[in-house]
Design an enzyme around this catalytic site. Structure first.
Site, mmCIF file in Angstrom:
data_model
loop_
_atom_site.group_PDB
_atom_site.id
_atom_site.type_symbol
_atom_site.label_atom_id
_atom_site.label_comp_id
_atom_site.label_asym_id
_atom_site.label_seq_id
_atom_site.Cartn_x
_atom_site.Cartn_y
_atom_site.Cartn_z
ATOM 1 N N CYS A 153 0.928 -1.245 -0.193
ATOM 2 C CA CYS A 153 -0.078 -0.027 -0.118
ATOM 3 C C CYS A 153 0.854 1.245 0.061
ATOM 4 O O CYS A 153 1.360 1.567 -1.108
ATOM 5 C CB CYS A 153 -0.905 0.009 1.205
ATOM 6 S SG CYS A 153 -2.292 1.054 1.107
ATOM 7 N N HIS A 181 -3.346 -5.543 1.223
ATOM 8 C CA HIS A 181 -2.778 -5.675 2.602
ATOM 9 C C HIS A 181 -2.549 -7.347 3.094
ATOM 10 O O HIS A 181 -3.368 -7.844 3.433
ATOM 11 C CB HIS A 181 -3.199 -5.107 3.752
ATOM 12 C CG HIS A 181 -3.088 -3.632 3.665
ATOM 13 N ND1 HIS A 181 -2.401 -2.933 4.045
ATOM 14 C CD2 HIS A 181 -3.918 -2.826 2.757
ATOM 15 C CE1 HIS A 181 -2.162 -1.483 3.970
ATOM 16 N NE2 HIS A 181 -3.235 -1.572 3.084
ATOM 17 N N GLU A 213 -0.569 -8.789 5.193
ATOM 18 C CA GLU A 213 -0.332 -8.678 6.496
ATOM 19 C C GLU A 213 -1.639 -8.700 7.295
ATOM 20 O O GLU A 213 -1.648 -9.293 8.706
ATOM 21 C CB GLU A 213 0.578 -7.766 7.064
ATOM 22 C CG GLU A 213 0.000 -6.278 7.263
ATOM 23 C CD GLU A 213 -0.364 -5.424 6.107
ATOM 24 O OE1 GLU A 213 -0.564 -6.304 4.743
ATOM 25 O OE2 GLU A 213 -0.612 -4.316 6.114
#
Lengths: 231, 82
Positions: A85, A194, A196
């Site tokens: 991002c 994302h 994560e």
């Protein structure tokens, strides 16, 4: 294996990235933007957020930070680097990846679980995926519209450097539905969604099996650990 | 105050969502003859002394390499106001 995570002023997802590295079996190493010492890490994650308040352009000031300058130097020598991002925006502003990211075409911030196709499974961050594997990870951005010149797009397509493509919906007006890219060598990967945030059952996207059970992001970090063991 | 003024615009062929939103609002307010709006940036570099040719040269370099991103923007003017 030690994977560094850089924190800039305004970074939000550094802790989540560190947690993802831990869950994948690595050792996260917090790095500070103003420090040019990368603490001999084996790889680096540039996390999401709003570095320097998105002033000037998203990622533009972070691209000139002392820690980033070291990352650029080491990335050119093969250090695995993942930009997520805002981290992807830092990578394009650093010219480690080509093109640019502009405000979403529909002008709204978007937050959704996003389906992607993994088109290149030869990079340091995707080697545990099947080619063309479909994955779902969260997407949340205001300036995620990928743009590049026609020549750059042609080069990216011909050299198989589009790593992730949006499936079913193009959430931000990105050219060629591009969600993520790699460099020529395959050690630097940047993407808007994302990984994560999809690493632990109970906290990821919904799947047909169970609510919040999606952990498709974990393989990004496991891939890096595998790439490091093999190198 | 002596200064260098850098003016930057989004590239012509790119969508400028900010300009589009402002254009829509202007139309709603009755400005029927405004056919479009584009919004750029004006950046002032201030000096405590006269601006030299070297300063201008450096500013032009920074305008191209840091203050703008040539993938999405054009530097339209770099001018001195002494």
């Amino acid at each position: 294996m030690r994977i560094g995570v850089i924190t800039y002023p305004g970074t939000l997802d550094d802790r989540d990235a560190e947690r993802a590295i831990r869950l994948a079996g690595g050792t996260p190493v917090p790095l500070w933007h103003a420090d040019d010492d990368l603490k001999k890490v084996d790889a680096v994650v540039l996390p999401g957020g709003f570095s320097y308040g998105d002033y000037l352009r998203c990622g533009a000031i972070a691209a000139k930070a002392p820690a980033t300058k070291e990352v650029i130097k080491k990335a050119q020598q093969g250090l695995p680097v993942l930009g997520i991002c805002n981290g992807f925006q830092v990578l394009v502003e650093s010219h480690l990846l080509p093109g640019g990211l502009i405000r979403n075409e529909h002008q709204h911030f978007i937050c959704r679980d996003q389906k992607l196709k993994v088109e290149n499974n030869q990079t340091a961050w995707t080697n545990l995926f099947e080619k063309d594997e479909e994955i779902t990870i969260p997407l949340k951005n205001g300036e995620g519209g990928y743009i590049a010149t026609q020549d750059t797009l042609k080069m990216l397509e011909e050299e198989n450097r589009v790593v992730f493509r949006y499936l079913e919906i193009n959430p931000n007006g990105s050219m060629n539905d591009i969600a993520g890219l790699t460099n020529e060598r395959g050690n630097v990967v940047g993407l808007m969604p994302h990984p994560e945030h999809a690493v632990e059952p109970g906290f990821g996207p919904d799947t047909p099996v169970a609510t919040r059970s999606g952990i498709d992001g974990l393989k990004f970090f496991q891939s890096a650990l595998k790439a490091l063991v093999n190198s | 105050m002596p200064k260098i003024i850098v003016e930057i615009m989004p590239k012509q062929d790119l969508l400028d969502p900010q300009g589009k939103a402002v254009a829509n609002a202007l139309t709603r307010m009755g400005n029927k003859d405004i056919s479009g709006v584009r919004i750029g940036k004006r950046i002032e570099l201030h000096f405590d002394r006269e601006v030299t040719d070297k300063d201008l040269e450096d500013a032009k370099k920074q305008a191209k390499e840091f203050l703008s991103n040539d993938v999405i923007e054009d530097v339209v003017a770099v001018t001195v106001e002494n």
